[in-house]
Design a protein around this motif. Structure first.
Motif, PDB file in Angstrom:
ATOM      1  N   LYS A  11       8.936   2.350  -1.762  1.00 51.07           N
ATOM      2  CA  LYS A  11       8.708   3.025  -3.032  1.00 51.07           C
ATOM      3  C   LYS A  11       7.283   3.560  -3.111  1.00 51.07           C
ATOM      4  CE  LYS A  11       7.364  -0.929  -5.940  1.00 51.07           C
ATOM      5  NZ  LYS A  11       7.689  -1.653  -7.177  1.00 51.07           N
ATOM      6  N   GLY A  12       7.106   4.462  -4.023  1.00 51.72           N
ATOM      7  CA  GLY A  12       5.836   5.157  -4.196  1.00 51.72           C
ATOM      8  C   GLY A  12       6.132   6.633  -4.246  1.00 51.72           C
ATOM      9  N   GLU A  24      11.677   6.564  -4.376  1.00 59.48           N
ATOM     10  CA  GLU A  24      12.013   5.402  -3.570  1.00 59.48           C
ATOM     11  C   GLU A  24      13.175   5.713  -2.637  1.00 59.48           C
ATOM     12  OE1 GLU A  24      13.202   2.279  -6.208  1.00 59.48           O
ATOM     13  OE2 GLU A  24      14.703   3.505  -7.213  1.00 59.48           O
ATOM     14  N   THR A  45       9.429  -5.096   0.110  1.00 59.21           N
ATOM     15  CA  THR A  45       9.050  -3.785  -0.416  1.00 59.21           C
ATOM     16  C   THR A  45       7.806  -3.269   0.308  1.00 59.21           C
ATOM     17  OG1 THR A  45       9.948  -4.264  -2.610  1.00 59.21           O
ATOM     18  CG2 THR A  45       8.305  -2.520  -2.466  1.00 59.21           C
ATOM     19  N   GLU A  47       5.049  -0.083  -0.104  1.00 66.14           N
ATOM     20  CA  GLU A  47       4.603   0.924  -1.060  1.00 66.14           C
ATOM     21  C   GLU A  47       3.621   1.883  -0.420  1.00 66.14           C
ATOM     22  OE1 GLU A  47       3.693  -0.255  -5.099  1.00 66.14           O
ATOM     23  OE2 GLU A  47       4.313  -2.302  -4.647  1.00 66.14           O
TER      24      GLU A  47
END
Length: 364
Positions: A11-12, A24, A45, A47
């Motif tokens: 994600k980011g 994402e 996760t 990022e």
């Protein structure tokens, strides 16, 4: 992630394309998904700014200064490229059999061009099949069958009698050889430093030119009209002055020529880009050049005057499309690199990958 069957959340900012930016993606069973998996709890996760795995479109795994190297050296070469974020390589000629790499999910994917095909005593010893023009079609057919849809010719090299760069193949041999490669569904590329070999190769139907330092203003429209791509390998062209110094006493004409080609290298690349010629990132790693230089080559393209986003595309979205391999599409193998900041704003961020994901596994 401990195994490929696990999941990963990225994600980011996910750069599916230069303007297609998503928040994402998910990795499930090694594949990319933009749908949140059922029961997506406690998933690791990552990022940052995600790109498709970088492409080095001119690289040599299994090649050393004197020819083929042992598998352990080839493995180190591939790992060095991987740690730089290069997850797809077009191997532009190698005397080594690197098919074993295909069984390693922790190593970059390789698209092979077989072994270089050169004229007798007109290339670096130990690198190429060295043959005469009457055998060119047969060797092109052989390497087309051994490779992954590409064949690599040596289009020019120093002629010791002339004392300068000169074409290695007569026009009729090149025409027949390229036609045979195309019949076998292979594309053809050629090493070319000088000006004199280019027109015959392009008019004979070649698909790509490596280095292309001899590209001149009168040849640029021909390249553009035929859609012939170039891979400038500017990090390699940077070695021309040293090469010229080493050959000055024996081949002063060649040395002066190499210096001229080096001096105009950035103008050559920018003129090609401005004319609409496809330009892709390649480092020429292997042989005498170290691996892991993809970020430096992208920076060189920017120095030459190519806009940062286009230089980035030349090692990501555009390069993968040219080679027929997916990027960050739904269902594609999860080969991606995550960075701290937006590489479109400053390509120098490519030199410091934050995370490297290959076949869905975090490998760096």
């Amino acid at each position: 992630m401990s195994d490929r069957a696990g999941a990963l959340h990225v994600k980011g900012r996910v750069l599916v394309g230069p303007e297609d930016v998503r928040d994402e993606l998910w990795v499930v069973d090694g594949r990319i998904s933009y749908d949140r998996p059922v029961g997506a709890r406690d998933i690791p996760t990552v990022e940052g700014w995600a790109l498709p795995g970088l492409v080095d479109a001119h690289c040599h795994v299994g090649l050393g200064p004197h020819g083929p190297v042992d598998d352990d050296i080839a493995e180190k070469q591939a790992l060095t490229d991987r740690e730089a974020g290069t997850l797809l390589i077009r191997d532009a000629g190698s005397p080594s059999d690197t098919r074993w790499v295909d069984d390693r999910e922790d190593l970059p994917k390789i698209i092979r061009a077989g072994r270089h095909i050169a004229r007798t005593r007109r290339y670096i010893r130990g690198y190429a099949h060295e043959i005469e023009p009457e055998d060119l079609v047969a060797y092109v057919a052989q390497e087309a069958r051994r490779g992954d849809g590409w064949v690599k010719l040596v289009g020019d090299w120093i002629d010791r009698d002339l004392g300068d760069l000169a074409p290695t193949w007569p026009r009729e041999a090149v025409e027949a050889a390229i036609a045979e490669a195309h019949r076998l569904d292979a594309r053809v590329t050629a090493h070319c430093f000088s000006e004199d070999s280019l027109q015959d190769l392009v008019e004979s139907g070649i698909d790509c030119i490596e280095h292309a330092t001899g590209l001149t203003e009168d040849l640029i429209p021909l390249f553009a009209a035929r859609g012939v791509a170039i891979v400038p390998t500017l990090v390699n062209i940077a070695t021309f002055p040293k090469l010229a110094d080493g050959g000055e006493s024996r081949f002063p004409r060649w040395s002066a020529h190499m210096r001229r080609l080096h001096e105009r290298r950035y103008d050559t690349v920018r003129s090609a880009y401005d004319a609409g010629i496809p330009v892709f990132v390649g480092t020429d790693a292997g042989g005498t050049l170290p691996h892991g230089l993809v970020a430096a080559e992208v920076a060189e393209l920017v120095t030459a005057g190519i806009p940062a986003v286009e230089a980035l595309a030349a090692t990501t979205w555009a390069a993968r499309a040219w080679l027929g391999r997916p990027g960050l599409e739904e269902g594609a193998a999860a080969d991606l690199v995550v960075y701290e900041s937006d590489p479109r704003a400053d390509v120098r961020v490519l030199a410091a990958p934050r995370r490297i994901v290959l076949n869905g596994k975090i490998v760096g």
